[in-house]
Write an enzyme that holds these catalytic residues in place. Sequence first.
Site, PDB file in Angstrom:
ATOM      1  N   ASP A 321      -8.081 -23.728 -22.683  1.00 30.30           N
ATOM      2  CA  ASP A 321      -7.148 -22.886 -23.562  1.00 30.30           C
ATOM      3  C   ASP A 321      -7.946 -22.042 -24.757  1.00 30.30           C
ATOM      4  O   ASP A 321      -9.198 -22.413 -24.831  1.00 30.30           O
ATOM      5  CB  ASP A 321      -5.904 -23.650 -24.178  1.00 30.30           C
ATOM      6  N   GLU A 324     -10.379 -16.839 -25.724  1.00 26.80           N
ATOM      7  CA  GLU A 324     -10.656 -15.442 -25.640  1.00 26.80           C
ATOM      8  C   GLU A 324     -11.827 -15.184 -26.540  1.00 26.80           C
ATOM      9  O   GLU A 324     -12.383 -14.264 -26.113  1.00 26.80           O
ATOM     10  CB  GLU A 324      -9.408 -14.877 -26.403  1.00 26.80           C
ATOM     11  N   ASP A 436       1.549 -17.588 -23.929  1.00 21.93           N
ATOM     12  CA  ASP A 436       2.630 -17.749 -24.785  1.00 21.93           C
ATOM     13  C   ASP A 436       3.959 -16.831 -24.496  1.00 21.93           C
ATOM     14  O   ASP A 436       3.994 -16.047 -25.742  1.00 21.93           O
ATOM     15  CB  ASP A 436       2.195 -17.999 -26.204  1.00 21.93           C
TER      16      ASP A 436
END
Length: 727
Positions: A321, A324, A436
């Site tokens: 996770d 980015e 999300d």
Amino acid sequence: MFTKMQLTQYTTLYRIGKPFKTGAVIVDLENKDFQQNDTIPYFQVEEKDNKINFIYNMSKEDVVYGLGETLGALNKRGKIYRFYNTDDPEHTPEKMSLYGSHPFMILDGKSTFGLFIDYPSEIIFDIGFTDKDILKITVPSKDFDLYIFDSDEKLSIIKEYFNLTGKPYIPPKWAFGFQQSRWSYFSEEEVRNVAKKFRETGIPCDVIYTDIDYMDSYKVFTINKEKFPNYEGMVKDLKEIGIKVIPILDPGVKIEKGYEMYEEGKDKGFFCVDENGNDFVAAVWPGATHFPNFLNSEVRRWWGKKYKLFTDMGIKGFWNDMNEPSIFYTPKGLDNLFELLKDLEENKENAGIEVFLARETLLNIANNPEDYRSFFHKLDDGSLINHDKVHNLYGFNMTKATADELKELNPNERYLLLSRSSYPGLHRIASIWMGDNKSWWEHMLVNIRMLQSLNMMGFFYTGADIGGFGADSSAELVIRWMELGAFTPFYRNHTALNTRPQEPWQFDEESLNIMRDIVRLRYAFIPYTYSEYMNSVKESVPFVKPLSFVFEGDRVKDIEDQYMYGDSLMVAPVHEQNKKGRYVHLPDVKWLNWTACKYGERNMKVYEPGDYYIQAYLNEIPLFIKENSLIVLSEPMNYVGEKDITELTVIGLVSDHAIYNYYDDDGTTYNFTKGEFGNLKIDITKVGKDFKIDVKPYDPANILKIKKIHFEIYDSDGSVIKKDMTL
Ligand code: GLC
């Protein structure tokens, strides 16, 4: 300005400058002859302010597909998309960027062609937003590869794209089971209780996730021993009841003296550096962290080896996770904010615009473009590259580190691997979920559209957080989303910190019973889902397809909330509040409708092509089997592989002739690549009022345990013939 290389009959590469090797493409482009070339088919090329624009005049009938993880409609016209991987938990319709960058699109209309730009930093697709008829693609660089796929067939463009970038990832079969998550289950006891509850309530479940709170102070590759005194024991005990544990991993390494990851990374120079050569500092969950330089192969190996902490416990799934990479703030960003706040304090009697500016600064402190420009990666050849230039590759390379190590450890064992951030190529080694989202009805529709767009990119194994991640969910929303999720390959209920719990038993008894039926239905469909998934990968055809990829005509181009799940089944989820049904378009052929959500209860009806209002109460999902095709079901189980599948039920509407190629394998290894799989070629022909059934098994490795097949074959008039066959 460009050079050109014809790669296949349909695919041409146009190159400008010296593109960075992203790893998206698997075709060897080294030492090939490029020809000089000045024009790009279909596009007018314009060079302006160090940017290159590709301009195409769209016709009224043109539809644009693709672009993977983006918001908005399935037909991408009418919006701007900015590819620059971004952690943005507010998926509101105007947003241009999400976690992944997938610059592959298909334009279908007056002309039909595909386009893929292999460039790992910002690319803008303005698809009829600024000017409704102009498609304008802007690349702010003179070093990139552009591929044009010249075919009239959307599916063959996708096939070419997979030939270029590789076939989709194949998870273990248990990854098609139901998965439960929450940010967070805060203790071992809580995780064990959730597992127990699944078994007590009779709701099938294969996976439970542990989110960031299993770690010690959010330090990656550590375990909080107080809250999870025996993580390994928990993994083993849950395995006994068929539940696999998957931990989350974040890339940011906490800056803390004595912490192994920090000390090693620092000593070895494995972190990204700032312009002065110091390890770059950015804050994520643990506070100040350093970012591992995943663009370097040595760093990837180092990182990959750390998964041993978990693989030694028998863990076979991972959730990467925040890659980015997400930045909550940098010290510089924080200083700016403090300065503004100081000004504000000094002028508090008279504060006006200062409050506004301070608020804006606070809002923009996370994932600030300036921060992404202020750190560097040391590449394998020793050169330094600014992060911004390769931004979209960070999560891909983190996930490559994981996948490479898993393959090295157990070359013949499949794994479940999710990444939040992605770039083309990641689809070969792992998959992504949709990030999300919110517990909004609107986000069910986003889920349905993105599912189709992501499948075009090769992200077959995907899905959204069922029930919605942010915000509280109602029982009705969770139920409807569980229905949709039952027909997406990745089926996980997940929700955020401080939101209303949304495990299936958190509402009332009726809701629990409905959700049990839905999940059991999902498990009944696993033989079909798995068989179709494997066949899709083999054939390089998206597992989930828009109706317009299967049927001709203008009408189907407007249908975005129904989709083909495999070749035989069309799913039309109810995605609006308080609805007891929905309108459905049934193109071209006859359809066998099944709206019950209970595996054993089938109330089938035959429909002619047309538009209908289909009733679907809260416990029902409208499913449609295409004429002359078949689906294959088995009895539901508590988890995938709990029992051998000894009986199959084959259902279809056969007005003429149907063939189903049922596929199965061991579900955990790659032995299928060596021919170790089982096939049943099920062939049904209508003869007068009866059906002739022929089943040809191919099973050299003794995979199939099927002893009996129940046939339930419908005729166009709705009459049914049931037959059993013993194998
Ligand atoms: C990110 C992830 C989410 C996770 C949370 C805490 O927001 O997208 O799925 O639960 O971080 O780790």
